[in-house]
Design a protein around this motif. Structure first.
Motif, PDB file in Angstrom:
ATOM      1  N   ARG A 106      57.444  43.691  43.464  1.00 59.52           N
ATOM      2  CA  ARG A 106      58.414  42.585  43.099  1.00 59.52           C
ATOM      3  C   ARG A 106      59.201  43.066  41.839  1.00 59.52           C
ATOM      4  O   ARG A 106      60.301  42.713  41.849  1.00 59.52           O
ATOM      5  CB  ARG A 106      57.266  41.234  43.090  1.00 59.52           C
ATOM      6  CG  ARG A 106      58.074  39.929  43.081  1.00 59.52           C
ATOM      7  CD  ARG A 106      57.558  38.800  42.940  1.00 59.52           C
ATOM      8  NE  ARG A 106      56.511  38.792  42.095  1.00 59.52           N
ATOM      9  CZ  ARG A 106      55.009  38.671  42.313  1.00 59.52           C
ATOM     10  NH1 ARG A 106      54.558  38.532  43.585  1.00 59.52           N
ATOM     11  NH2 ARG A 106      54.197  38.676  41.391  1.00 59.52           N
ATOM     12  N   ASP A 107      58.019  43.325  40.708  1.00 56.79           N
ATOM     13  CA  ASP A 107      58.976  43.588  39.611  1.00 56.79           C
ATOM     14  C   ASP A 107      60.141  44.795  39.625  1.00 56.79           C
ATOM     15  O   ASP A 107      61.252  44.802  39.238  1.00 56.79           O
ATOM     16  CB  ASP A 107      58.017  44.067  38.289  1.00 56.79           C
ATOM     17  CG  ASP A 107      57.346  42.887  37.811  1.00 56.79           C
ATOM     18  OD1 ASP A 107      57.871  41.869  38.007  1.00 56.79           O
ATOM     19  OD2 ASP A 107      56.572  42.888  36.977  1.00 56.79           O
ATOM     20  N   HIS A 140      63.468  43.446  41.238  1.00 56.42           N
ATOM     21  CA  HIS A 140      63.967  42.460  40.350  1.00 56.42           C
ATOM     22  C   HIS A 140      65.429  43.154  39.804  1.00 56.42           C
ATOM     23  O   HIS A 140      65.557  44.346  39.604  1.00 56.42           O
ATOM     24  CB  HIS A 140      63.371  42.111  38.921  1.00 56.42           C
ATOM     25  CG  HIS A 140      63.987  41.024  38.049  1.00 56.42           C
ATOM     26  ND1 HIS A 140      64.747  41.255  37.420  1.00 56.42           N
ATOM     27  CD2 HIS A 140      63.701  39.719  38.330  1.00 56.42           C
ATOM     28  CE1 HIS A 140      65.225  40.052  36.910  1.00 56.42           C
ATOM     29  NE2 HIS A 140      64.590  38.961  37.295  1.00 56.42           N
ATOM     30  N   HIS A 160      64.032  39.792  32.545  1.00 54.91           N
ATOM     31  CA  HIS A 160      62.909  40.197  33.844  1.00 54.91           C
ATOM     32  C   HIS A 160      61.766  39.393  33.244  1.00 54.91           C
ATOM     33  O   HIS A 160      61.220  39.231  32.318  1.00 54.91           O
ATOM     34  CB  HIS A 160      62.683  41.613  33.358  1.00 54.91           C
ATOM     35  CG  HIS A 160      62.024  42.236  34.758  1.00 54.91           C
ATOM     36  ND1 HIS A 160      60.805  41.971  34.943  1.00 54.91           N
ATOM     37  CD2 HIS A 160      62.488  42.930  35.514  1.00 54.91           C
ATOM     38  CE1 HIS A 160      60.285  42.658  36.177  1.00 54.91           C
ATOM     39  NE2 HIS A 160      61.600  43.214  36.458  1.00 54.91           N
TER      40      HIS A 160
END
Length: 193
Positions: free
Chosen positions: A78-79, A82, A137
């Protein structure tokens, strides 16, 4: 009648002693170790952990005894998806994931999971240091699902309940050393690429 020792070696103490040098080496050399770590370093850190953790999680899924890890890969991916990391690309060429371990009983797997779960504590420290600098982030992987303290205590209680006696403690230490060594090897390969 055989006398039982009142003081037995604690598995957590043994694991810390068995991995201290490796832990220090890794902490000083990962992409986020530099004081000026940026989003590119975070990207590289996530890719490193993804290549390390994917085979470990797949390997652990084969067993119905021993420790169970949360799906940390989901937060890593998921990161990586981003928008702040868009266009940073895939893993460095020539750097591949290590083979999943071919050995290890339940105690050995507990040792491997000790390293994975311990990395969540380190992630919380990194989150505090980097959250403002790397905004917008969200650093979901480092932040985790709240304070890692309660999960860590649960893990340590389960570890102590499942790994006892010198033979099992030695196996857990070997598993933890393998986990650190495999991550160090991937990190070293990525630094050379």
């Amino acid at each position: 009648m055989e006398e039982i020792s009142v003081v037995e070696r604690d598995v957590l103490t043994a694991l810390r002693q068995a991995t201290a040098r490796r832990h220090a080496e890794l902490d000083s050399r990962t992409p986020l170790a530099a004081g000026d770590a940026d989003l590119c370093a975070y990207h590289d850190h996530l890719r490193l952990l993804e290549r390390w953790l994917a085979p470990i999680q797949a390997w652990l899924a084969q067993f119905d005894d021993g420790p169970v890890l949360p799906d940390y890969l989901h937060a890593i991916r998921r990161d990586l998806a981003h928008v702040a990391l868009a266009g940073m690309g895939a893993a460095a060429p020539g750097v591949t994931a290590q083979a999943s371990p071919a050995q290890g009983g339940a105690a050995w797997r507990w040792g491997v999971c000790y390293v994975v779960e311990g990395s969540q504590l380190g992630g919380a420290v990194l989150y505090k240091r980097l959250a403002e600098r790397l905004a917008p982030h969200p650093l979901d992987y480092l932040r985790g699902a709240g304070s890692p303290g309660p999960r860590w205590r649960e893990f340590i209680d389960a570890l102590r309940g499942n790994v006892a006696g010198e033979r099992q403690i030695a196996e857990a230490c070997e598993g933890a050393q393998w986990a650190f060594d495999s991550l160090i090897a991937l990190n070293n390969a990525a630094r050379k690429a």
